[in-house]
Design a protein around this motif. Structure first.
Motif, short mmCIF file in Angstrom:
data_model
loop_
_atom_site.label_atom_id
_atom_site.label_comp_id
_atom_site.label_asym_id
_atom_site.label_seq_id
_atom_site.Cartn_x
_atom_site.Cartn_y
_atom_site.Cartn_z
N GLY A 9 0.83 -1.21 0.00
CA GLY A 9 0.00 0.00 0.00
C GLY A 9 0.86 1.25 0.00
N LYS A 10 1.89 1.24 0.82
CA LYS A 10 2.81 2.38 0.85
C LYS A 10 3.55 2.51 -0.47
N LYS A 11 3.94 1.40 -1.04
CA LYS A 11 4.66 1.40 -2.32
C LYS A 11 3.81 2.05 -3.40
N SER A 12 2.55 1.73 -3.44
CA SER A 12 1.64 2.30 -4.43
C SER A 12 1.50 3.81 -4.24
N VAL A 18 6.10 9.92 -6.24
CA VAL A 18 7.41 9.98 -6.89
C VAL A 18 7.25 10.42 -8.35
N GLY A 19 6.24 9.90 -9.02
CA GLY A 19 6.00 10.32 -10.40
C GLY A 19 5.78 11.82 -10.49
N VAL A 35 9.49 1.49 -7.66
CA VAL A 35 9.70 1.74 -6.24
C VAL A 35 9.87 0.41 -5.53
N LEU A 36 10.95 0.30 -4.77
CA LEU A 36 11.19 -0.86 -3.93
C LEU A 36 11.24 -0.38 -2.49
N ILE A 37 10.51 -1.06 -1.61
CA ILE A 37 10.51 -0.66 -0.21
C ILE A 37 10.69 -1.89 0.66
N ASP A 38 11.48 -1.70 1.69
CA ASP A 38 11.71 -2.73 2.69
C ASP A 38 11.54 -2.06 4.05
N GLN A 39 11.88 -2.74 5.09
CA GLN A 39 11.67 -2.22 6.44
C GLN A 39 12.26 -0.83 6.66
N ASP A 40 13.49 -0.62 6.24
CA ASP A 40 14.15 0.66 6.50
C ASP A 40 14.86 1.23 5.28
N LEU A 41 14.44 0.80 4.10
CA LEU A 41 15.10 1.23 2.87
C LEU A 41 14.05 1.44 1.78
N LEU A 42 14.20 2.53 1.06
CA LEU A 42 13.33 2.83 -0.06
C LEU A 42 14.22 3.18 -1.25
N VAL A 43 14.02 2.47 -2.35
CA VAL A 43 14.79 2.71 -3.56
C VAL A 43 13.84 3.09 -4.68
#
Length: 122
Positions: A9-12, A18-19, A35-43
């Motif tokens: 949900g956050k990624k969406s 970001v766009g 967009v890639l998201i993990d616990q403490d990293l966003l790429v």
């Protein structure tokens, strides 16, 4: 631990923001943003980011540094709007971020390191 549906949900939501950020700040409008998201990293990865003129200038290795520096300086000036959006969406704090532009792959990467607001309090 965050659930995978929470991260999706956050990624969406981040993808939409970001766009808009890339369009507003870099005049880059493309469906090629991931967009890639993990616990403490966003790429954030923007493919086909560089203009043909930038690629032509960057063919000579000595001319690449000014291109990298230009994007780094530009990002430093505009990153706070992106960071504020990410903080709101994730309910976490961006503790640092960096940008990287790769002429060979025509990509722009923005890496954001996150810290939970709960862990900042204790």
């Amino acid at each position: 631990m965050k659930s995978s549906s929470d991260l999706e949900g956050k990624k969406s939501a981040i993808g939409s923001s970001v766009g808009a950020f890339f369009e507003e700040e870099f005049c880059f409008s493309s469906p090629h943003i991931k967009v890639l998201i993990d616990q403490d990293l966003l790429v954030i990865r923007a493919n086909k980011f560089l203009a043909p003129a930038e690629l032509e200038v960057g063919r000579e290795k000595r001319e690449r540094i000014p291109i990298y520096e230009m994007y780094s300086k530009l990002y430093d000036k505009v990153k706070f709007s992106l960071i504020n959006r990410i903080n709101q969406i994730t309910c976490e704090t961006v503790i640092s971020s960096e940008i990287s532009v790769n002429l060979e792959t025509r990509t722009c990467l923005i890496i954001l390191y996150l810290s939970s607001n709960l862990s900042n309090n204790g």
